[in-house]
Design an enzyme around this catalytic site. Structure first.
Site, mmCIF file in Angstrom:
data_model
loop_
_atom_site.group_PDB
_atom_site.id
_atom_site.type_symbol
_atom_site.label_atom_id
_atom_site.label_comp_id
_atom_site.label_asym_id
_atom_site.label_seq_id
_atom_site.Cartn_x
_atom_site.Cartn_y
_atom_site.Cartn_z
ATOM 1 N N ASP A 1 0.824 -1.198 0.000
ATOM 2 C CA ASP A 1 0.000 0.000 0.000
ATOM 3 C C ASP A 1 0.867 1.260 0.000
ATOM 4 O O ASP A 1 1.826 1.356 0.771
ATOM 5 C CB ASP A 1 -0.904 -0.013 1.243
ATOM 6 N N GLU B 1 1.350 -0.537 -4.954
ATOM 7 C CA GLU B 1 0.368 0.511 -5.271
ATOM 8 C C GLU B 1 1.123 1.832 -5.363
ATOM 9 O O GLU B 1 1.789 2.244 -4.410
ATOM 10 C CB GLU B 1 -0.710 0.606 -4.194
#
Length: 536
Positions: free
Chosen positions: A201, A270
């Site tokens: 993330d 990401e």
């Protein structure tokens, strides 16, 4: 990167645990719920699952604010539940990827609780602390993605700390070697437990500019964003200094060195930066990340020209790495609504699964995409997302894509025996998995058929991609691998279209979409239709 790895061309099914299946009646999904539905996921024909955070957390950002990287939050179950889930997934042939949120943690994490107490404790420099300016204002002009300044005052230290997201999500100081070592140790904990991959993330947010330089202003005409409110002041700056720093490359190389000690791990980053495609290419190399995942297809522009330009731009930049595409996830409006509007039909829903799974790279399918779920309209009184509450009513946040999975037409949609944490709209209950499984023409069965067929087409799984000129409504490209050449084309409009083929082609059955027909050298598409043809 020519050796075949499980993640190359994989279809990865994203599970948002809070909204998948609740087994204990508290209205929130859990790990036993995922375990109970692994057979359903395997029957889709996907290769892996990516589980959004299930770690111990106060849930200010629903798990992306981690208070303990090595434990399961009781809301979701226990470590034993995770181990059972992992064992069954592997028995079904599914790989398991988990979210790792390395750049920041919860303000309830023991590291931060210690760090905030004084300027001279062992964790004093583990977070990004800075003195106020002479007038008491924050040390620079950096802004939080969730609105407002990215600095929070801490009276115990008499300093500000950085938070690129919520104030309860302090940023770790990756310039400190002990921080980097501690986060690599946390990753190692899950690798030792047997996970097959990581979804990283906000991985480009690990480092900040050590000089704390101001971000420059962005001209008004360029203040367009992906996945955040158009009136969010975050769009007013070029975010050159609060993320995507050159030091991050060294950390990614250290992370890759760790991953390479384990058999066939896949790491998916990401990436959201000022030039996400360039950053993705830079991050995805043989000594850094395996795959990159950015936000370019999570926009409102679904035109063939935009999709082609986006994929071609990444192809031109990414000479060594492997892309991963998604058109929906837990942070943006569902693609059926975003690209088709309020009246989108099943033909679009079927087409979108086939389209994203036909591009070169791996694919992330978000839970409910296989049911053709539209965006839910969550009223303000039921809203949970702090992002949506902050920007209501201009931006309703992310709850509309996070409502529970509809398994049946029961009052709780088969999701929970209790009151679901978010309401399940009637439109979703009507599209429940149970009724779709019985309907041969459903979006669910179309997705199953397409994914099964895709596995038999090497060019779709691993092939190169080359786009062709076509009518403006049509996205057309050639996928090629090991002697197989496939022409793939989609009519992205709601009206029939004809295209004169630029080369001889033999139409193949392409399950899961409304099929085009060949008439001589002309390809006739129905609305939202698709075609696959063998080239000589």
């Amino acid at each position: 990167m020519t050796e075949r790895h499980w993640w190359r061309g994989a279809v990865i099914y994203q599970v948002y645990p809070r909204s998948f299946l609740d087994t204990d009646g508290d209205g929130v999904g859990d790990l036993p719920g995922i375990l109970a539905r692994l057979d359903y996921i395997a029957a889709l024909g996907v290769d892996a699952i990516w589980i959004s955070p299930f770690f111990k957390s106060p849930m200010a950002d629903f798990g992306y604010d981690i208070a303990d990287y090595r434990d399961v939050d009781p809301l979701f179950g226990t470590l034993d539940d995770f181990d059972r889930l992992l064992e069954k997934a592997h028995a079904l042939g599914l790989k398991v990827m988990i979210d790792q949120v390395l750049s920041h943690c919860s303000d309830q994490h023991a590291w931060f609780r210690e760090s905030r107490e004084s300027r001279d404790n062992p964790k004093a420099d583990w977070f990004v602390w800075a003195d106020a300016r002479p007038d008491g204002s924050p040390p620079n002009n950096w802004l939080s993605l969730f609105g407002g300044v990215a600095w929070q005052w801490e009276p115990r230290r008499g300093q500000y700390y950085l938070h690129n997201f919520l104030p309860s999500q302090p940023d770790l100081n990756f310039h400190h070697p002990d921080v980097r070592a501690a986060q690599l140790a946390n990753v190692r904990f899950w690798l030792d437990r047997g996970v097959d991959g990581l979804r990283l993330d906000a991985i480009n947010f690990c480092f900040h500019d050590a000089q704390l330089r101001d971000n420059p202003a962005k001209p008004a005409e360029l203040r367009t964003g992906r996945g955040f409110s158009p009136d969010n002041p975050y769009a007013f700056q070029y975010h050159w200094h609060n993320n995507t720093q050159p030091e991050n490359l060294g950390f990614l190389e250290d992370l890759r060195a760790l991953l390479d000690r384990y058999p066939d791990i896949g790491a998916l980053g990401e990436i959201s930066s000022e030039d996400s495609l360039a950053t993705t290419a830079e991050y995805c190399t043989p000594n850094r990340l395996h795959m990159g995942y950015s936000f370019e297809l999570l926009t409102e522009d679904s035109s063939p020209a935009y999709i082609r330009a986006t994929v071609e731009a990444l192809e031109a930049k990414m000479t060594e790495g492997w892309p991963c595409w998604a058109i929906s996830n837990h942070d943006v409006q569902r693609a059926v609504t975003r690209w088709g509007g309020a009246d989108a039909d099943d033909a679009l829903a079927r087409q979108l699964v086939a389209l994203v799974c036909s591009l070169r790279g791996s694919v992330c399918l978000y839970q409910g995409e296989e049911l053709g779920l539209p965006e839910a309209d969550v009223p303000f009184e039921a809203l949970q997302d702090p992002y949506g509450k902050a920007f209501w009513p201009n931006f309703k946040g992310r709850d509309g894509c996070r409502t529970p999975m509809p398994w049946t037409d029961a009052p709780g949609a088969g999701f929970s025996a209790g009151e679901p944490w978010l309401p399940v709209p009637q439109a979703h209950r009507a599209r429940n998995a149970e009724v779709q499984a019985r309907d041969p023409d459903s979006v669910l069965n179309a997705a199953r058929a397409f994914l099964a067929w895709r596995k038999t087409q090497p060019a779709l799984v691993e092939g190169t991609i080359h786009f062709l000129d076509a009518p403006p409504q049509v996205l057309a490209f050639v996928r090629e691998h090991a002697g197989q050449r496939l022409l793939v084309a989609f009519n992205l409009s709601a009206a029939a279209v004809e295209w004169t083929l630029p080369m001889p082609a033999t139409l193949l059955p392409m399950p899961g979409v409304d099929a085009a027909q060949i008439d001589g050298d002309r390809l006739r598409f129905p609305a939202r239709g698709g075609a696959c043809a063998m080239l000589g």
